[in-house]
Design an enzyme around this catalytic site. Structure first.
Site, short mmCIF file in Angstrom:
data_model
loop_
_atom_site.label_atom_id
_atom_site.label_comp_id
_atom_site.label_asym_id
_atom_site.label_seq_id
_atom_site.Cartn_x
_atom_site.Cartn_y
_atom_site.Cartn_z
N ASP A 1 0.69 -0.87 -0.09
CA ASP A 1 -0.11 -0.04 0.08
C ASP A 1 1.26 1.20 0.02
O ASP A 1 2.07 1.12 0.91
CB ASP A 1 -1.08 -0.35 1.00
CG ASP A 1 -2.36 0.98 1.45
OD1 ASP A 1 -2.59 0.99 0.32
OD2 ASP A 1 -1.97 2.13 2.42
N GLU B 1 1.31 0.58 -5.17
CA GLU B 1 1.38 1.69 -5.41
C GLU B 1 2.25 1.84 -5.54
O GLU B 1 3.07 3.24 -4.43
CB GLU B 1 0.22 2.23 -4.20
CG GLU B 1 -1.30 1.45 -4.53
CD GLU B 1 -2.44 2.25 -3.59
OE1 GLU B 1 -3.58 2.64 -3.61
OE2 GLU B 1 -1.81 2.16 -1.81
#
Ligand code: CA
Length: 655
Positions: free
Chosen positions: A342, A371
């Site tokens: 994340d 990400e």
């Protein structure tokens, strides 16, 4: 009101002062025994707390209530650590730590290295990990892929998978729900695990399954949360277990899930959130070494590149060590097959490469991606962080391509914006950029790509191709919002076109759970704490939208059978993908030299019509066979002309 504000201000001030210590002078602990080392003869504990004046271990009989049965003063030890040990078999006891810092005892917490916790992660638990292994665990084997580009990832929330009353699953909302087989919806179509197998994906990426804060594990009827607020990184979440009180149960049940998935040929990816802690001042990190684990602005305040009140400092020795040991632990103890990081752009490149190197020693070819962005500015310079544009510096770690995601359906930040699949003119180059997986290709005009104005990937395996994930509106909702004048049939075609692009593009394919039967979250854009009625997978949709399911299933099967869609190198796609530059506006056409990739289809032609205009293509040779005709798999047949209906994918091949 004023008084409350003042108190809050004072408490924040003192916290910021604590936080200014960046810890560069702290000794780094180089051993590998932080936390609990258990045997039936002795339990030994070691915590890293270099700024503590005193440290205490507290022992409890249960996970939530009562006074400590023992409080043990810990002994200062090597490299900033404190130790204590207890003779005899202490299995079943719970424990916490507390330190005295600047004359004050801080809150008691489990240490960050805790491997088992009781309800709500308040107290760690002494367990024998061997006793948590399901039957046959020693023989558990992960499925193997030849290359990362072979992965087709399916992003799923544990609770969403089964909580619907029509799921036919007994253990609703729990890890065990995903281990059930033979489950069916009202129309007799398979649900849950059987559905995943039937769909044909390779990796199940689970939204956070580590212990997080936002769901009260005690409550009978639990609230909903995605779980991006970590508490105990090395323990499974209790609300997904049949008994959150006993720290053994969640461990055993998550292992059972992993084992069952492996038996079915599915790999397991964990969504990990090391970029911030769910609690800030009260986090277990911060109660043991105040301020150390976080980044700070020049004025000493906590920085916030995550939008969640803090960002961790992966570049600091003991944070780096923690993340590394944590991911290694999940792989070794739980047999996990990959990680999705994340807000990976918060982490520094050196840490990510160290993680990749060490994980690949344990599990060669492990699937790592994240990400490549943040949710705010970070004090760590951009060129040091694992951002999308730095993916070429990341060894074997892929990034999500927001370029293709928004190229397909329009910006996730502008509800009304459309993309190629919903008829927005001028989006062709963004799709072509996605088709070549953000690699350098002579026929892509990078200046016209929506976000990135240059190729950033050095191999197709660097990039995750997708149209939709748990964030933002589902694809089906986005189409409803951005193309309100389109008929439902047109939107259905747009949806099929979008997934056709994802599943034929180079790179790693990624699907959001339920997209294969038009999942809706009823227009809720950020459903992180919305009720089940918004988040649950409605298994009746599989019946209603069976045509979409069938189509996606066949796309997956085609992708897995044809290496032409899964090239390994940039050179391969530069040589063997040729775009038709005469294609009219709104149409993308390319030819793949399958023979050069060893594909049984010697040549492949892919056609995407993203416009609302029907086009007729005259094929020069009459030897092409149609296999997809306007979003439908057909019995392969030789074709003359090809009619491209609005919002459609067609695909031809030559043997
Ligand atoms: Ca929890």
């Amino acid at each position: 009101m004023h008084r409350l504000l003042l108190l809050l201000f004072l408490s924040m001030e003192s916290f910021f002062t604590e936080a200014q210590n960046n810890g560069a002078s702290f000794p780094e602990y180089t051993g590998n025994d932080l936390g609990l080392t258990y045997s039936s003869k002795q339990s030994s504990f070691r915590i890293w707390a270099p700024t503590a004046d005193k440290a205490q271990l507290r022992l409890y009989d249960n996970s939530i209530s009562g006074d400590p049965v023992r409080s043990i003063s810990m002994t200062r030890s090597a490299q900033g650590t404190w130790t204590a040990s207890l003779n005899g078999d202490q299995k079943g006891k719970y424990y916490t730590f507390s330190i005295e810092y600047k004359g004050k005892w801080l809150d008691e917490v489990p240490d960050p290295y805790a491997k088992a916790v009781g309800v709500n992660g308040m107290r760690a638990m002494i367990i024998d990990l061997l006793k948590t292994n399901p039957l046959g665990w020693q023989k558990d084997k992960s499925p193997q892929l030849k290359s990362k580009a072979d992965a087709i990832i399916y992003e799923l929330h544990v609770r969403d998978a089964s909580i619907d009353s029509g799921s036919g699953i007994k253990h609703k909302g729990l890890f065990l729900g995903l281990t059930e087989t033979g489950t069916k919806n009202k129309a007799g179509l398979s649900t849950g695990l059987d559905h995943l197998v039937e769909l044909g994906v390779t990796h199940i990426h689970l939204l956070p399954v580590f212990d997080y804060n936002s769901v009260d594990e005690i409550m009978q009827r639990k609230p909903y949360n995605w779980g991006y607020d970590p508490v105990n990184y090395n323990c499974p979440e209790g609300s997904y277990s049949t008994n959150a009180m006993d720290g053994n149960v969640r461990i055993r049940e998550f292992k059972q899930l992993v084992k069952t998935f492996h038996e079915k040929g599915l790999s397991v990816v964990m969504d990990v959130v090391y970029n911030h802690t769910g609690l800030t001042e009260k986090s277990n990190f911060n109660q043991l070494v105040p301020g150390y684990y976080y980044r700070h602005d020049a004025d000493g305040k906590l920085s916030n590149a995550t939008g969640c009140n803090n960002e961790t400092a992966s570049e600091k020795a003991m944070m780096r060590k923690f993340i590394l040991e944590s991911v290694l632990y999940w792989v070794k103890e739980y047999h996990v097959d990959g990680f999705r990081f994340d807000l990976m752009g918060v982490h520094d490149i050196e840490t990510m490469n160290l993680i990749s190197k060490e994980l690949n020693k344990v599990k060669p070819g492990i699937l790592l991606y994240g990400e490549g962005w943040t949710a705010g500015a970070s004090p760590l310079p951009d060129n040091m962080r694992a951002l999308k544009q730095n993916v070429s510096k990341l060894n074997g770690i892929a990034v999500f391509s927001d370029d293709i995601r928004d190229g397909i359906k329009g910006s996730v930040f502008e509800a009304a914006d459309k993309g190629f699949a919903s008829g927005k003119p001028g989006t062709e180059e963004s799709i072509k950029f996605g088709i070549v997986a953000a690699c350098q290709h002579p026929q892509v005009d990078y200046k016209k790509v929506n976000y990135s104005k240059a190729a950033y990937a050095i191999a197709p395996g660097n990039v995750i191709s997708y149209a939709e994930c748990h964030d933002n509106n589902t694809l089906w909702d986005k189409l409803a919002i951005s193309a309100p004048n389109a008929t439902p049939e047109e939107r259905r075609n747009m949806h099929k076109l979008a997934l056709s692009i994802v599943l034929t593009s180079q790179g790693i394919s990624f699907l959001h759970a339920g997209t294969e039967f038009l999942r809706s979250k009823k227009g809720v854009e950020n459903s992180y704490n919305s009720p089940d009625s918004i988040n649950e997978i409605d298994w009746n949709l599989k019946t209603i939208n069976k045509d979409v399911f069938d189509y996606v299933q066949q796309l997956i099967k085609m992708r897995r059978s044809h290496p032409a869609f899964r090239m390994q190198t940039t050179e391969q796609l530069q040589k063997n993908i040729h775009f038709d530059e005469a294609a009219p506006a709104g149409v993308i056409s390319y030819e793949v030299n399958g023979a050069a990739i060893g594909d049984s289809w010697k040549k492949i032609q892919v056609w995407f019509n993203g416009s609302n205009v029907e086009r007729t293509v005259h094929l020069h040779e009459n030897t092409w066979k149609k296999v997809i005709e306007n979003n439908l798999f057909v019995t392969p047949s030789t074709t003359g002309d090809l009619v491209l209906k609005p919002y459609s994918c067609s695909l031809l091949y030559k043997e």
